[in-house]
Design an enzyme around this catalytic site. Structure first.
Site, PDB file in Angstrom:
ATOM      1  CB  CYS A 130      -0.949  -0.004   1.191  1.00  0.00           C
ATOM      2  SG  CYS A 130      -0.230  -0.695   2.680  1.00  0.00           S
ATOM      3  CG  HIS A 242      -0.509   3.728   5.008  1.00  0.00           C
ATOM      4  ND1 HIS A 242      -0.832   3.321   6.272  1.00  0.00           N
ATOM      5  CD2 HIS A 242      -0.542   2.612   4.233  1.00  0.00           C
ATOM      6  CE1 HIS A 242      -1.056   2.024   6.275  1.00  0.00           C
ATOM      7  NE2 HIS A 242      -0.898   1.570   5.047  1.00  0.00           N
TER       8      HIS A 242
HETATM    9  N1  LIG Z   1      -4.441  -3.903   4.731  1.00  0.00           N
HETATM   10  C1  LIG Z   1      -3.787  -3.225   3.790  1.00  0.00           C
HETATM   11  O1  LIG Z   1      -3.700  -1.996   3.839  1.00  0.00           O
HETATM   12  C2  LIG Z   1      -3.128  -3.958   2.625  1.00  0.00           C
HETATM   13  C3  LIG Z   1      -2.625  -3.207   1.557  1.00  0.00           C
HETATM   14  C4  LIG Z   1      -2.023  -3.856   0.446  1.00  0.00           C
HETATM   15  C5  LIG Z   1      -1.953  -5.235   0.449  1.00  0.00           C
HETATM   16  N2  LIG Z   1      -2.442  -5.929   1.511  1.00  0.00           N
HETATM   17  C6  LIG Z   1      -2.353  -7.388   1.440  1.00  0.00           C
HETATM   18  O2  LIG Z   1      -3.681  -7.897   1.279  1.00  0.00           O
HETATM   19  C7  LIG Z   1      -3.776  -9.149   1.951  1.00  0.00           C
HETATM   20  C8  LIG Z   1      -4.946  -9.099   2.936  1.00  0.00           C
HETATM   21  O3  LIG Z   1      -4.698  -8.112   3.935  1.00  0.00           O
HETATM   22  P1  LIG Z   1      -5.828  -7.709   5.018  1.00  0.00           P
HETATM   23  O4  LIG Z   1      -5.301  -6.505   5.712  1.00  0.00           O
HETATM   24  O5  LIG Z   1      -7.171  -7.651   4.361  1.00  0.00           O
HETATM   25  O6  LIG Z   1      -5.784  -8.986   6.013  1.00  0.00           O
HETATM   26  P2  LIG Z   1      -6.943  -9.513   7.017  1.00  0.00           P
HETATM   27  O7  LIG Z   1      -7.918  -8.443   7.344  1.00  0.00           O
HETATM   28  O8  LIG Z   1      -6.223 -10.199   8.111  1.00  0.00           O
HETATM   29  O9  LIG Z   1      -7.723 -10.618   6.136  1.00  0.00           O
HETATM   30  C9  LIG Z   1      -7.146 -11.853   5.767  1.00  0.00           C
HETATM   31  C10 LIG Z   1      -8.163 -12.655   4.978  1.00  0.00           C
HETATM   32  O10 LIG Z   1      -7.549 -13.880   4.567  1.00  0.00           O
HETATM   33  C11 LIG Z   1      -8.408 -14.944   4.926  1.00  0.00           C
HETATM   34  N3  LIG Z   1      -7.678 -16.194   5.139  1.00  0.00           N
HETATM   35  C12 LIG Z   1      -6.827 -16.511   6.144  1.00  0.00           C
HETATM   36  N4  LIG Z   1      -6.377 -17.788   5.983  1.00  0.00           N
HETATM   37  C13 LIG Z   1      -6.953 -18.263   4.859  1.00  0.00           C
HETATM   38  C14 LIG Z   1      -6.909 -19.509   4.172  1.00  0.00           C
HETATM   39  N5  LIG Z   1      -6.147 -20.516   4.620  1.00  0.00           N
HETATM   40  N6  LIG Z   1      -7.646 -19.659   3.048  1.00  0.00           N
HETATM   41  C15 LIG Z   1      -8.421 -18.629   2.590  1.00  0.00           C
HETATM   42  N7  LIG Z   1      -8.508 -17.421   3.194  1.00  0.00           N
HETATM   43  C16 LIG Z   1      -7.786 -17.246   4.318  1.00  0.00           C
HETATM   44  C17 LIG Z   1      -9.076 -14.474   6.201  1.00  0.00           C
HETATM   45  O11 LIG Z   1     -10.237 -15.263   6.479  1.00  0.00           O
HETATM   46  P3  LIG Z   1     -10.843 -15.361   8.005  1.00  0.00           P
HETATM   47  O12 LIG Z   1     -11.624 -14.098   8.220  1.00  0.00           O
HETATM   48  O13 LIG Z   1     -11.714 -16.558   7.921  1.00  0.00           O
HETATM   49  O14 LIG Z   1      -9.675 -15.499   8.912  1.00  0.00           O
HETATM   50  C18 LIG Z   1      -9.409 -13.039   5.783  1.00  0.00           C
HETATM   51  O15 LIG Z   1     -10.524 -13.046   4.915  1.00  0.00           O
HETATM   52  C19 LIG Z   1      -2.408  -9.407   2.587  1.00  0.00           C
HETATM   53  O16 LIG Z   1      -1.645 -10.205   1.708  1.00  0.00           O
HETATM   54  C20 LIG Z   1      -1.823  -8.018   2.697  1.00  0.00           C
HETATM   55  O17 LIG Z   1      -0.400  -8.048   2.687  1.00  0.00           O
HETATM   56  C21 LIG Z   1      -3.038  -5.339   2.581  1.00  0.00           C
END
Ligand SMILES: NC(=O)c1ccc[n+]([C@@H]2O[C@H](COP(=O)([O-])OP(=O)(O)OC[C@H]3O[C@@H](n4cnc5c(N)ncnc54)[C@H](OP(=O)(O)O)[C@@H]3O)[C@@H](O)[C@H]2O)c1
Length: 342
Positions: A130, A242
């Site tokens: 991000c 951010h």
């Molecule tokens: N947050 C940001 O600002 C941002 C920005 C750019 C990129 N990203 C990237 O985007 C991704 C998600 O980030 P986030 O912040 O949204 O994380 P998050 O809120 O922790 O969400 C993670 C998601 O992954 C799911 N998950 C976990 N284990 C899994 C499995 N074995 N099979 C299928 N789904 C599974 C979770 O499901 P449950 O709810 O069932 O646990 C949840 O839906 C990451 O790779 C992160 O690096 C994030």
């Protein structure tokens, strides 16, 4: 008649996944069927989308059969294991994890910056960190017009970006400190309430993983493998969007008025810069918005062709979900241009 797509969202219950589903809806992405995937603990959870309800499921062999487009918004490990399977099933994949970003065969895409290089043979398209997204949207016009000699960026990353547990810890620590009590730190190595932590991720050599991502990803997206860029990433106890302090040395002289003009013409960027009225980009204004805001635009008199500015963007939208949907819109055009399989 344009075709609607079968779309999978892996990580549909997460912060980015939920934002992505809402953006698909608001941008009227033509979805014939939505397949939400999450971990075991979310099986059966209902996801509402375009007036219909889809049920969350876990990833299983064959789960991407007939899927046109799969968005991955879970972890690096989930993407490592399941992205190749989605591609083998014939889907296009937009992956927001770090798993494939630096793979030379995989385009790392911010559509306003390098989206014109994509072709439909790119089956796997990665979205950047991000912090990288908002930085390169601002650097693009400077690079095109005056050349980048050196970039110094310091990021102010919100606590919410570290996940729901980190957010809860910020709230509980703040309450505890205000009432004079001690509070545990689990999400970070140090307390985050009333503090700034100059470490995001683990250290690899003298830089953290986050800092390395910003430097490497920016070089790749801007197509400048030799770009001199250095980053410091700081976790701050705020909730939304951010911020980044950026210092740039350009190759050639510029006028500030020309920089403003170039940024006015840059898609995805909004200038918010009127110091006499205390106007500049702030997280509390950018939350829920699609733009990258740039302000505090001023010459750095300490070097030749130096420029300072401040950028802010909603990490969940342009920093992740919106950027992924915009990449998906390129895939949509390729799919809609093809004759339908019978
Ligand atoms: N947050 C940001 O600002 C941002 C920005 C750019 C990129 N990203 C990237 O985007 C991704 C998600 O980030 P986030 O912040 O949204 O994380 P998050 O809120 O922790 O969400 C993670 C998601 O992954 C799911 N998950 C976990 N284990 C899994 C499995 N074995 N099979 C299928 N789904 C599974 C979770 O499901 P449950 O709810 O069932 O646990 C949840 O839906 C990451 O790779 C992160 O690096 C994030």
């Amino acid at each position: 008649v344009s075709r609607s797509l079968k779309v999978a969202v892996v990580g549909a219950t997460g912060a980015v996944g939920q934002a992505l589903i809402s953006i698909l809806d608001s941008r009227k992405f033509p979805v014939a069927e939505l397949l939400p995937f999450a971990s075991k603990r979310s099986v059966g959870r209902e996801i509402s989308f375009q007036g219909r309800t889809s049920i969350c499921r876990v990833l299983t062999p064959g789960c991407f059969d007939n899927v046109d487009l799969a968005f991955f918004d879970a972890s690096d490990a989930v993407s490592q294991e399941w992205v190749p399977q989605a591609i083998l099933s014939g889907a296009w994949v937009v992956d927001n994890s770090a798993a494939f970003r630096m793979d030379p065969k995989v385009p790392l895409v911010v559509p306003e910056v390098n989206g014109s290089h994509l072709t439909e043979s790119d089956r796997l398209l990665a979205g950047p960190n991000c912090s990288t997204v908002q930085l390169v949207v601002a650097l693009k016009s400077l690079s095109d017009r005056w050349g980048l000699k050196r970039v110094v960026v310091s990021t102010y990353k919100i606590t919410r970006g570290a996940g729901i547990e980190a957010m809860a810890e910020l709230s509980s620590q703040t309450l505890a400190r205000l009432s004079g009590q001690a509070a545990d730190s689990k999400a970070f190595v140090h307390p985050i309430a009333f503090n700034c932590i100059p470490q995001i991720g683990s250290f690899k050599n003298d830089y953290t993983g986050e800092e390395t991502k910003i430097m490497e990803e920016s070089r790749k997206i801007l197509g400048l493998p030799e770009l001199k860029i250095t980053a410091t990433a700081i976790r701050v106890p705020t909730l939304h969007c951010h911020g980044e302090s950026v210092n740039v040395e350009c190759m050639t002289p510029f006028k500030i008025s020309d920089v403003r003009q170039a940024w006015t013409e840059q898609a995805g960027l909004v200038i918010q810069d009127d110091p006499s009225s205390s106007v500049y980009p702030m997280g509390i204004d950018a939350v829920g918005k699609d733009y990258v805001g740039v302000g505090r635009i001023r010459r750095d008199e300490s070097v030749d062709n130096g420029l300072n500015f401040w950028v802010v963007s909603d990490n969940l939208r342009k920093g992740a979900a919106l950027n992924a949907v915009q990449i998906g819109e390129s895939v949509l055009q390729w799919i809609q241009a093809k004759p339908k399989k019978i």
